[in-house]
Motif scaffolding. Structure first.
Motif, short mmCIF file in Angstrom:
data_model
loop_
_atom_site.label_atom_id
_atom_site.label_comp_id
_atom_site.label_asym_id
_atom_site.label_seq_id
_atom_site.Cartn_x
_atom_site.Cartn_y
_atom_site.Cartn_z
N VAL A 5 -32.87 16.41 -23.95
CA VAL A 5 -33.39 16.91 -24.31
C VAL A 5 -34.65 15.88 -25.04
N VAL A 6 -35.76 17.34 -25.76
CA VAL A 6 -36.60 16.90 -26.46
C VAL A 6 -36.33 17.45 -27.69
N VAL A 7 -35.86 17.56 -28.84
CA VAL A 7 -35.93 17.95 -30.43
C VAL A 7 -37.14 17.74 -31.37
N VAL A 57 -30.97 21.36 -34.05
CA VAL A 57 -30.05 19.90 -33.14
C VAL A 57 -28.83 19.57 -33.39
N ARG A 58 -28.17 19.55 -34.46
CA ARG A 58 -27.35 20.08 -34.42
C ARG A 58 -26.42 19.45 -32.61
N LEU A 59 -26.71 20.85 -31.55
CA LEU A 59 -26.63 20.85 -30.56
C LEU A 59 -25.86 19.68 -29.46
N LEU A 60 -26.77 18.55 -30.21
CA LEU A 60 -26.98 17.20 -29.49
C LEU A 60 -26.06 16.60 -29.62
N ALA A 61 -25.25 16.72 -30.72
CA ALA A 61 -23.32 16.26 -30.74
C ALA A 61 -22.47 16.61 -29.21
N GLU A 66 -30.05 12.14 -22.36
CA GLU A 66 -30.90 11.25 -23.54
C GLU A 66 -31.85 12.46 -24.38
N TYR A 67 -32.27 11.84 -25.51
CA TYR A 67 -33.18 12.48 -26.36
C TYR A 67 -34.31 11.89 -26.70
N VAL A 68 -35.74 12.99 -27.39
CA VAL A 68 -36.84 11.79 -27.60
C VAL A 68 -36.90 13.07 -28.54
N ILE A 80 -32.69 12.26 -37.61
CA ILE A 80 -31.95 12.69 -36.22
C ILE A 80 -31.85 11.40 -36.01
N ASP A 81 -32.76 10.27 -35.89
CA ASP A 81 -31.69 9.30 -34.87
C ASP A 81 -30.57 8.56 -35.70
#
Ligand SMILES: CC(C)(COP(=O)(O)OP(=O)(O)OC[C@H]1O[C@@H](n2cnc3c(N)ncnc32)[C@H](O)[C@@H]1OP(=O)(O)O)[C@@H](O)C(=O)NCCC(=O)NCCS
Length: 218
Positions: A5-7, A57-61, A66-68, A80-81
């Motif tokens: 995903v791209v944040v 962004v919290r969906l990344l939890a 992977e993410y950038v 964010i990191d």
């Protein structure tokens, strides 16, 4: 294929979509799930890029991917990191196939090297550093974490850049200098002396103008 995903779905985030496409065109590497952004991105721009807004962004939890971070601000990338690391996520490191990266170059996790950028030899680049389109980094430079080189920025040889520094569009730094943590070098500046931490420096030659906190860059 790894999922990605791209944040950030602003201009820089959308530019990173093209970096992912270019990487995949050479070697299919990433399945792009979509973008994460706390704001509601422009739906027409996302549709034109054929990418979905997955949510905040919290969906990344919850996404095992992977993410950038496609955000220009070093401070935002760090925030964010730190959250993503706590959630157990690993960043991808992206190098556009039309960038030139020489021998003995180390790229930190989450680093992004855009098209037409050049990194020559014996260079250490930290975590989530972004080297934008046509920026150049010469021999023996050391870049800390979350550094942003804006498009066309030029680092001569042997420069040491602290964490979270931004070097603006078209700025030039002559060889062997040190730039302190969090400093912002304005667009078009020419840096000919070391710069302390947390200042905004502009002009030719570049002079510290304001502490970062008192400027629009803070
Ligand atoms: C240096 C910078 C961070 C200053 O931002 P700011 O604190 O919001 O500054 P302001 O726009 O309020 O300008 C304040 C003063 O600095 C001057 N100034 C701003 N940027 C300047 C620059 N790059 N070079 C010379 N002078 C500059 C302005 O003319 C203004 O002067 P004045 O007080 O005499 O009118 C910003 O202008 C800049 O250059 N950022 C880099 C942009 C960039 O590279 N973006 C890449 C995106 S991909």
């Amino acid at each position: 294929m790894k999922e990605l995903v791209v944040v950030g779905a602003g201009g820089h985030g959308r530019e990173l979509l093209d970096v992912v496409d270019a990487v995949n065109a050479v070697q299919p590497s990433y399945r792009l799930l979509g973008v994460l952004d706390d704001a509601m991105p422009d739906p027409d721009l996302l549709a034109a890029c054929r990418v979905r807004h997955l949510g905040p962004v919290r969906l990344l939890a919850e996404l095992d991917t992977e993410y950038v971070v496609g955000i220009g601000s070093p401070k935002a990338r760090k925030t964010i990191d730190l959250a993503a690391t706590e959630w157990g996520r690993r960043p991808a490191t992206l190098v556009h196939p039309h960038a030139v990266v020489g021998r003995n170059v180390t790229l930190g996790p989450g680093a992004v090297i855009c098209a037409l950028a050049s990194v020559t030899t014996n260079v250490r680049i930290g975590r989530h550093v972004h080297i934008n389109v046509a920026a150049t980094v010469a021999h023996d430079c050391r870049l800390g974490d979350y550094v942003t080189l804006a498009p066309g920025a030029r680092l001569s040889g042997g420069i040491t850049i602290g964490d979270q520094v931004t070097v603006g569009t078209g700025a030039v730094v002559i060889q062997g200098l040190r730039i302190g943590v969090g400093t912002v070098v304005g667009a078009g500046a020419v840096v000919v002396r070391d710069l302390p931490a947390e200042v905004v420096a502009v002009g030719v030659p570049a002079r510290p103008r304001l502490p970062v906190q008192q400027s629009g860059a803070g």
